[in-house]
Each structure stands twice: as structure tokens, then as C-alpha cells.
Design a protein around this motif. Sequence first.
Motif, PDB file in Angstrom:
ATOM      1  N   SER A  42      16.401  38.445 -25.253  1.00 39.10           N
ATOM      2  CA  SER A  42      15.641  38.248 -26.480  1.00 39.10           C
ATOM      3  C   SER A  42      14.934  36.899 -26.539  1.00 39.10           C
ATOM      4  O   SER A  42      15.579  35.845 -26.603  1.00 39.10           O
ATOM      5  CB  SER A  42      16.579  38.373 -27.690  1.00 39.10           C
ATOM      6  N   ALA A  43      13.611  36.936 -26.571  1.00 44.64           N
ATOM      7  CA  ALA A  43      12.814  35.718 -26.731  1.00 44.64           C
ATOM      8  C   ALA A  43      13.002  35.136 -28.129  1.00 44.64           C
ATOM      9  O   ALA A  43      12.973  33.918 -28.311  1.00 44.64           O
ATOM     10  CB  ALA A  43      11.345  36.013 -26.466  1.00 44.64           C
ATOM     11  N   VAL A  44      13.220  36.001 -29.107  1.00 45.07           N
ATOM     12  CA  VAL A  44      13.428  35.533 -30.484  1.00 45.07           C
ATOM     13  C   VAL A  44      14.714  34.707 -30.575  1.00 45.07           C
ATOM     14  O   VAL A  44      14.723  33.605 -31.132  1.00 45.07           O
ATOM     15  CB  VAL A  44      13.464  36.719 -31.483  1.00 45.07           C
ATOM     16  N   LEU A  45      15.806  35.224 -30.011  1.00 48.68           N
ATOM     17  CA  LEU A  45      17.065  34.474 -30.035  1.00 48.68           C
ATOM     18  C   LEU A  45      16.947  33.161 -29.260  1.00 48.68           C
ATOM     19  O   LEU A  45      17.502  32.138 -29.668  1.00 48.68           O
ATOM     20  CB  LEU A  45      18.210  35.307 -29.459  1.00 48.68           C
ATOM     21  N   LEU A  46      16.212  33.195 -28.155  1.00 50.26           N
ATOM     22  CA  LEU A  46      16.032  31.971 -27.376  1.00 50.26           C
ATOM     23  C   LEU A  46      15.253  30.938 -28.192  1.00 50.26           C
ATOM     24  O   LEU A  46      15.591  29.750 -28.195  1.00 50.26           O
ATOM     25  CB  LEU A  46      15.315  32.265 -26.054  1.00 50.26           C
ATOM     26  N   SER A  47      14.237  31.389 -28.916  1.00 58.60           N
ATOM     27  CA  SER A  47      13.473  30.477 -29.785  1.00 58.60           C
ATOM     28  C   SER A  47      14.366  29.905 -30.882  1.00 58.60           C
ATOM     29  O   SER A  47      14.272  28.721 -31.216  1.00 58.60           O
ATOM     30  CB  SER A  47      12.284  31.209 -30.414  1.00 58.60           C
ATOM     31  N   VAL A  48      15.224  30.736 -31.445  1.00 59.89           N
ATOM     32  CA  VAL A  48      16.164  30.267 -32.474  1.00 59.89           C
ATOM     33  C   VAL A  48      17.106  29.219 -31.876  1.00 59.89           C
ATOM     34  O   VAL A  48      17.367  28.174 -32.496  1.00 59.89           O
ATOM     35  CB  VAL A  48      16.965  31.448 -33.075  1.00 59.89           C
ATOM     36  N   ALA A  49      17.588  29.461 -30.668  1.00 56.42           N
ATOM     37  CA  ALA A  49      18.484  28.503 -30.006  1.00 56.42           C
ATOM     38  C   ALA A  49      17.782  27.169 -29.786  1.00 56.42           C
ATOM     39  O   ALA A  49      18.369  26.106 -30.023  1.00 56.42           O
ATOM     40  CB  ALA A  49      18.983  29.081 -28.680  1.00 56.42           C
ATOM     41  N   TYR A  50      16.516  27.216 -29.321  1.00 56.36           N
ATOM     42  CA  TYR A  50      15.745  25.976 -29.156  1.00 56.36           C
ATOM     43  C   TYR A  50      15.586  25.269 -30.490  1.00 56.36           C
ATOM     44  O   TYR A  50      15.729  24.050 -30.587  1.00 56.36           O
ATOM     45  CB  TYR A  50      14.358  26.255 -28.561  1.00 56.36           C
ATOM     46  N   GLY A  51      15.284  26.017 -31.541  1.00 59.24           N
ATOM     47  CA  GLY A  51      15.115  25.436 -32.867  1.00 59.24           C
ATOM     48  C   GLY A  51      16.377  24.744 -33.352  1.00 59.24           C
ATOM     49  O   GLY A  51      16.329  23.632 -33.903  1.00 59.24           O
TER      50      GLY A  51
END
Length: 197
Positions: A42-51
Motif C-alpha cells: 500500500s502506497a497510502v500506508l507508506l505515505s502515512v508512515a512517512y508523515g
Amino acid sequence: MTLVEPRTAVTVGPLRTVPNHITAIRTVISVTVGVAAVVAGSAVLLSVAYGIYWFGDVLDGWAARRLGQETRAGAVLDIVSDRACTAVLGAGLVSLLPDVAVVAVVFLLSFLVLDTMLSLAFLCWPVLSPNYFYLIDRRVWAVNWSPVAKVANTAGVVGAVAFGQYRLALAVAVALVAVKLWSAGVMVRLLDRDDRS
């Protein structure tokens, strides 16, 4: 206080501080969400993790300064936690976007090895963290730990990747390696100059 007076009086500071708790929490959550992103693809979860990582990294530094709880132990915890988050999130990025593998290898080696050694070198002088390295050498501080450098060192590569500019991301990563190598050379001279090697 940014400098500790006698060299023998350098202490690590209390470990149980608000910023250290923030660092620990943001690291656990970011790494956990990052691993979940890899498992789920999931790119969305990865973006959330970066955030979570970036927001928490800003928040712990702000809390340390605002509450007067900057410590050498906190600085080391922050440095180590940044590497844990970056390693997991970098691996997650490669699993989702295999075309960025070369960029990731260059960036991760630079950040996890060169930048770690540079960042921990503050321990050789009586300063609280790399944020105060300008007291030792303003040039090295400006390209590594000034507010602009901190943003550019990570966001430049990640931002270029996010916009699909892989060649630009690689160019930025290679430029960072050059900056880190130059900084390492200066650092060796500083250690010799100050009889700390």
C-alpha cells in the motif's frame, strides 16, 4: 546551555523526557505502519508512515527546545530512530517502486552510514547535539544540520521520487554523498585540530 563546560562533566542527560517519549512513539508507529505498508503493498500506508515519521521528528525536536529538555541521550536516540524509520520506509518504497532501487541504495548507504557517523561525531565535543555543531564548524553544520540542510537532505530525494523524477532523485542522492564525503574529510581535520581523534 549548548556547551558543557569541562570535558569530564559531559553527561547524557535524563532519558525519561517528553521529547524522548515522542521519539520512541513516533518510531514504533512509523516502523509498524511502514511494515504494514510493505505487507499490504500500500502506497497510502507508506505515505502515512512517512508523515508520522516526519511530523514526529519535527515534534520531538520542537518539544526538546520548548521544554528545555535537549540532552545528548535524546540527540542519539533521535539519530538512531531516524535511521530505523528511514531503513524501513526506504525498503517499503523499493518494494512498491522497484525502479527506485538504485536511488534507494545510494541514499540509504549515504544516510545510514556516512550521515550516521557524521551525526554522532558531535559526541567528540562538548555540545548537546548536531544542531549546535556550528559552534565547532559552521560550514559542516550549514550543509548537514542547519534547518535548510535537514529538509534538503531527505525531502529532496523523497520529493523527486514522489513526483516520478528518478534521475533527479539519483542526482540529488549522489550530490548528498559528495557533501557527506566532504564533511567527513573536514570532520577528520577537526578531530585532529582539537586533539579528539
